[in-house]
Design a protein around this motif. Sequence first.
Motif, PDB file in Angstrom:
ATOM      1  N   ASN A  15       0.847  -1.182   0.000  1.00 35.87           N
ATOM      2  CA  ASN A  15       0.000   0.000   0.000  1.00 35.87           C
ATOM      3  C   ASN A  15       0.890   1.242   0.000  1.00 35.87           C
ATOM      4  O   ASN A  15       1.872   1.309   0.759  1.00 35.87           O
ATOM      5  CB  ASN A  15      -0.904  -0.003   1.238  1.00 35.87           C
ATOM      6  CG  ASN A  15      -1.959   1.074   1.178  1.00 35.87           C
ATOM      7  OD1 ASN A  15      -1.681   2.263   1.307  1.00 35.87           O
ATOM      8  ND2 ASN A  15      -3.196   0.654   0.988  1.00 35.87           N
ATOM      9  N   ALA A 130      -2.245   5.698  -7.319  1.00 31.89           N
ATOM     10  CA  ALA A 130      -2.672   4.906  -6.171  1.00 31.89           C
ATOM     11  C   ALA A 130      -2.404   5.639  -4.866  1.00 31.89           C
ATOM     12  O   ALA A 130      -3.189   5.541  -3.912  1.00 31.89           O
ATOM     13  CB  ALA A 130      -1.949   3.558  -6.173  1.00 31.89           C
ATOM     14  N   PRO A 226      -6.144   1.220  -3.296  1.00 33.40           N
ATOM     15  CA  PRO A 226      -5.254   0.135  -2.872  1.00 33.40           C
ATOM     16  C   PRO A 226      -5.590  -0.339  -1.464  1.00 33.40           C
ATOM     17  O   PRO A 226      -5.888   0.471  -0.578  1.00 33.40           O
ATOM     18  CB  PRO A 226      -3.856   0.762  -2.942  1.00 33.40           C
ATOM     19  CG  PRO A 226      -4.096   2.227  -2.813  1.00 33.40           C
ATOM     20  CD  PRO A 226      -5.422   2.488  -3.455  1.00 33.40           C
TER      21      PRO A 226
END
Length: 249
Positions: A15, A130, A226
Amino acid sequence: MFYERFSGAPLGRLNPLTVFAVCVIFFVGIATSFDPMFQISVVGVVLLVLVGIQRVPVLLVLALMVPFILFGMGFVTTNLLFRQDSDFAMHIAGGDNGGAALSAGLTLSLRALAIGTISILFALSVDPGAFVRALIAYLKFPARLGYALFVAMQLVPDLLAEAAQMRMARAMRAGRPVRRIPGPREMAALAVPLLAFAVRRAGRSAIAMEARGFGATPARTMVGVPGFSWADPAFLIAGSGVLVVLRLV
């Protein structure tokens, strides 16, 4: 983008907020330490991660480190040439003579280099899109600012492509090949058209934001956010542990 070449590397599967948190922890550790060996150790560990884990070519890493190396050299020359104006840095180095000034400059330059290598690691490990989506979803980053960042990320390559097309059109009209490096006159001639292109894109982005209802409701649905996995806390603990070990050694 550089990230796209290394998106399949191990850190690219984490992440983005996890990688960001570890980088921030290292930034704090670097900012609170004036030990040259600690800074060198941080640089060595980050380079090992970049080359050994992320599989980034050594030449690319060295090329990206050039600005930080030059910035660090500025600290050295400043402390040597203007050491009377840098009492704080010399006090940290443990003296007040020319040798202490050199030591202080090297310490500050190593700090800049360490921060630079961590920045390179973050840039080559995290997908910018992301990262912005994670900020909006988990840290309540304003959606309007997030969309503006998306627009900016798309504008930069489009602006470069538009400039290349303009240069090609001007070269064809003048009956000459396109110069590898534009001259001052050519750059001045491209300034106004590129500014107009950016203004048009800004207007279209504003209309797009209105069409998407930004600010209409406090809650928004998002796609492509994410998630977290077991590897995220493991990486966070491992990164924090490495920093503690480097500080104690």
